[in-house]
Design a protein around this motif. Structure first.
Motif, PDB file in Angstrom:
ATOM      1  N   ALA A  92       0.850  -1.189   0.000  1.00 39.00           N
ATOM      2  CA  ALA A  92       0.000   0.000   0.000  1.00 39.00           C
ATOM      3  C   ALA A  92       0.882   1.234   0.000  1.00 39.00           C
ATOM      4  CB  ALA A  92      -0.915   0.017   1.225  1.00 39.00           C
ATOM      5  N   VAL A  93       0.501   2.224  -0.797  1.00 34.56           N
ATOM      6  CA  VAL A  93       1.185   3.516  -0.846  1.00 34.56           C
ATOM      7  C   VAL A  93       0.269   4.511  -0.146  1.00 34.56           C
ATOM      8  CG1 VAL A  93       2.170   5.295  -2.323  1.00 34.56           C
ATOM      9  CG2 VAL A  93       2.312   2.874  -3.010  1.00 34.56           C
ATOM     10  N   PHE A  94       0.782   5.121   0.914  1.00 38.22           N
ATOM     11  CA  PHE A  94       0.004   5.972   1.814  1.00 38.22           C
ATOM     12  C   PHE A  94       0.618   7.365   1.779  1.00 38.22           C
ATOM     13  CE2 PHE A  94      -1.200   7.738   5.880  1.00 38.22           C
ATOM     14  CZ  PHE A  94      -2.366   7.090   6.284  1.00 38.22           C
ATOM     15  N   SER A  95      -0.088   8.328   1.199  1.00 36.28           N
ATOM     16  CA  SER A  95       0.431   9.696   1.083  1.00 36.28           C
ATOM     17  C   SER A  95      -0.468  10.654   1.845  1.00 36.28           C
ATOM     18  CB  SER A  95       0.492  10.121  -0.385  1.00 36.28           C
ATOM     19  OG  SER A  95       1.343   9.264  -1.116  1.00 36.28           O
ATOM     20  N   VAL A  96       0.160  11.546   2.629  1.00 38.24           N
ATOM     21  CA  VAL A  96      -0.604  12.489   3.446  1.00 38.24           C
ATOM     22  C   VAL A  96       0.331  13.606   3.905  1.00 38.24           C
ATOM     23  CG1 VAL A  96      -0.206  11.337   5.678  1.00 38.24           C
ATOM     24  CG2 VAL A  96      -2.352  12.607   5.296  1.00 38.24           C
TER      25      VAL A  96
ATOM     26  N   ASP B 294       4.457   6.929   2.395  1.00 36.08           N
ATOM     27  CA  ASP B 294       4.962   5.731   3.067  1.00 36.08           C
ATOM     28  C   ASP B 294       4.513   4.508   2.290  1.00 36.08           C
ATOM     29  OD1 ASP B 294       6.170   6.676   5.740  1.00 36.08           O
ATOM     30  OD2 ASP B 294       4.276   7.747   5.631  1.00 36.08           O
ATOM     31  N   VAL B 295       5.439   3.596   2.085  1.00 36.84           N
ATOM     32  CA  VAL B 295       5.127   2.341   1.421  1.00 36.84           C
ATOM     33  C   VAL B 295       5.039   1.273   2.508  1.00 36.84           C
ATOM     34  CG1 VAL B 295       5.879   0.627  -0.263  1.00 36.84           C
ATOM     35  CG2 VAL B 295       6.311   3.075  -0.677  1.00 36.84           C
ATOM     36  N   PHE B 296       3.874   0.640   2.579  1.00 40.11           N
ATOM     37  CA  PHE B 296       3.613  -0.392   3.574  1.00 40.11           C
ATOM     38  C   PHE B 296       3.493  -1.752   2.898  1.00 40.11           C
ATOM     39  CE2 PHE B 296       2.156   3.365   5.779  1.00 40.11           C
ATOM     40  CZ  PHE B 296       2.464   3.126   7.101  1.00 40.11           C
ATOM     41  N   VAL B 297       3.917  -2.781   3.616  1.00 41.62           N
ATOM     42  CA  VAL B 297       3.699  -4.161   3.177  1.00 41.62           C
ATOM     43  C   VAL B 297       2.846  -4.850   4.225  1.00 41.62           C
ATOM     44  CG1 VAL B 297       5.803  -4.348   1.800  1.00 41.62           C
ATOM     45  CG2 VAL B 297       5.860  -4.967   4.226  1.00 41.62           C
TER      46      VAL B 297
END
Length: 126
Positions: free
Chosen positions: A78-82, A103-106
């Motif tokens: 997941a790519v989480f941008s904020v 942030d790149v989450f696995v």
């Protein structure tokens, strides 16, 4: 927002809380061993961030999301941008930051862990 997006957003907010608590062990629960920061000075190992927090050289007194995140899932990634605003102290110098973070989450064992944090300073006036 999907239930998965909601769960990831709650986890992200818990991670910000751990950072403000200045608890390196709690912060480490949200990241992988290969976690890195990418910023204007290049790539920094996340382990370095944790060392600085553990030593008390880096502390945060505030950190909050500004608005809703943009989340894009690609299977177990997941790519989480904020936008995030924070107040920190590094080497006895306090500073306020206003940054766009990606942030790149696995996903591992039913939870999300950050592998990469990209920081971009918000342009004054935005």
């Amino acid at each position: 927002m999907t239930s998965t997006d909601h769960a990831l957003t709650l986890r992200y907010d818990d991670w910000l809380t751990a950072i403000v608590a200045n608890d390196a062990d709690r912060i480490a629960e949200f990241v992988t061993d290969e976690w890195v920061f990418v910023g204007e000075t290049g790539i920094t190992e996340g382990a370095r961030f944790l060392e600085l927090v553990r030593a008390g050289t880096l502390t945060h007194s505030a950190m909050s999301r500004v608005g809703a995140p943009r989340i894009r899932r690609h299977g177990e990634v997941a790519v989480f941008s904020v936008r995030v605003r924070n107040t920190a102290r590094f080497d006895d110098r306090e500073f306020d930051s206003d940054e766009w973070t990606t942030d790149v989450f696995v996903e591992r064992d039913g939870d999300w862990y950050c592998v990469l944090t990209q920081l971009t300073t918000v342009r004054p006036g935005d």
